[in-house]
Enzyme design. Structure first.
Site, mmCIF file in Angstrom:
data_model
loop_
_atom_site.group_PDB
_atom_site.id
_atom_site.type_symbol
_atom_site.label_atom_id
_atom_site.label_comp_id
_atom_site.label_asym_id
_atom_site.label_seq_id
_atom_site.Cartn_x
_atom_site.Cartn_y
_atom_site.Cartn_z
ATOM 1 N N ASP A 46 44.859 45.098 37.734
ATOM 2 C CA ASP A 46 45.055 43.721 37.269
ATOM 3 C C ASP A 46 44.471 43.518 35.876
ATOM 4 O O ASP A 46 43.322 43.881 35.605
ATOM 5 C CB ASP A 46 44.392 42.738 38.233
ATOM 6 C CG ASP A 46 45.073 42.699 39.586
ATOM 7 O OD1 ASP A 46 46.166 42.129 39.680
ATOM 8 O OD2 ASP A 46 44.502 43.257 40.551
ATOM 9 N N ASP A 100 42.563 50.786 35.424
ATOM 10 C CA ASP A 100 42.444 49.589 36.242
ATOM 11 C C ASP A 100 43.843 49.005 36.459
ATOM 12 O O ASP A 100 44.807 49.386 35.777
ATOM 13 C CB ASP A 100 41.527 48.591 35.533
ATOM 14 C CG ASP A 100 41.351 47.296 36.291
ATOM 15 O OD1 ASP A 100 41.261 47.338 37.530
ATOM 16 O OD2 ASP A 100 41.310 46.234 35.643
ATOM 17 N N ASP A 152 39.741 45.752 31.932
ATOM 18 C CA ASP A 152 39.810 44.475 31.220
ATOM 19 C C ASP A 152 38.663 43.507 31.485
ATOM 20 O O ASP A 152 38.500 42.542 30.748
ATOM 21 C CB ASP A 152 41.113 43.759 31.561
ATOM 22 C CG ASP A 152 41.110 43.205 32.983
ATOM 23 O OD1 ASP A 152 40.967 43.998 33.937
ATOM 24 O OD2 ASP A 152 41.242 41.978 33.134
#
Length: 248
Positions: A28, A26, A200
């Protein structure tokens, strides 16, 4: 795999096995730290080169998988030429397919999101195939944003609600990060390898669970419930873990 809220007590991931693993990352909150605005992320100067070196060591089995627009990923990771998936799987580089056609009502949907953000003092992020409303500056606006986007999704059924970290996004129906991993894993560079996914937030949980269910593993970055069996506290810890594989 059952989720739990003891993420901080989970171990750090094992070292990447270059001959065995396929690595999916991922963007961000994972590769880079979350910024107050989507356009304000800070890219470590050596990140694109490090990803390129690691991809070469993995014989091409590395991809960035993000909710970001592909154009944003290509801008921020200029210098990295490997596969990248944007808009939760609705657009991609290095994959054939998938590329989703923009739903016919995209322009109307984006206008509604932009108008609401402007009148309500919220941050609107336009995406190639949808848009997001951010309430990071004022978390008390969460319910208001959720109610508005739910009503908007009812009016625009070609789009689905995608909850994110301090934001709510509308993306094309039928696309997801776990679906992107399944498609990537069929490509020659990824086929037969163990899937390793790092993410996240809530948008990453389907992909983390997919990696765990397909003889690989997930790495949860930061706090919160997760299906991942491994944990790293911050993006800088993930970057260090990736760099360690490059150094051997």
């Amino acid at each position: 795999m059952a989720m739990d809220d003891m993420t901080g007590n989970k171990p750090a991931p094992p070292a990447i096995e270059l001959a065995r693993d396929a690595v999916f990352l991922d963007f961000d909150g994972c590769l880079v730290e979350i910024a107050p605005r989507p356009d304000a992320v800070v890219i470590p100067p050596d990140l694109p080169a490090m990803l390129t070196t690691l991809a070469e060591a993995l014989d091409g089995a590395l991809a960035v998988v993000s909710g970001r627009s592909l154009r944003d990923l290509e801008h921020f990771l200029s210098g990295y030429a490997g596969p990248m998936v944007g808009s939760h799987g609705a657009e991609a580089r290095g994959m054939d397919p998938p590329l989703a056609e923009s739903p016919a009502e995209l322009t109307a949907l984006q206008a509604e999101l932009a108008r609401f953000a402007q009148t309500q003092g919220l941050l609107y992020e336009e995406k190639s195939h949808g848009g997001a409303l951010h309430f990071r500056a004022d978390p008390t606006r969460q319910q208001e944003v959720e109610e508005f986007t739910a009503a908007l999704a009812d009016r625009f059924p070609a789009f689905a609600i995608q909850p994110a970290k301090m934001a709510v996004e509308l993306r094309p129906e039928g696309y997801s990060k776990d679906g992107a991993l399944a498609l990537l894993s069929e490509l020659p560079d990824f086929s037969g390898r163990r899937p390793v996914y790092a993410g996240d937030d809530r948008t990453d949980e389907p992909a983390l669970a997919w990696a765990e269910a397909n003889e690989g593993y997930g790495i949860k970055i930061g706090e919160g419930e997760s299906a991942a069996r491994f944990h790293l506290p911050e993006p800088e810890d993930l970057r260090a873990w990736l760099a360690a594989a490059v150094r051997g």
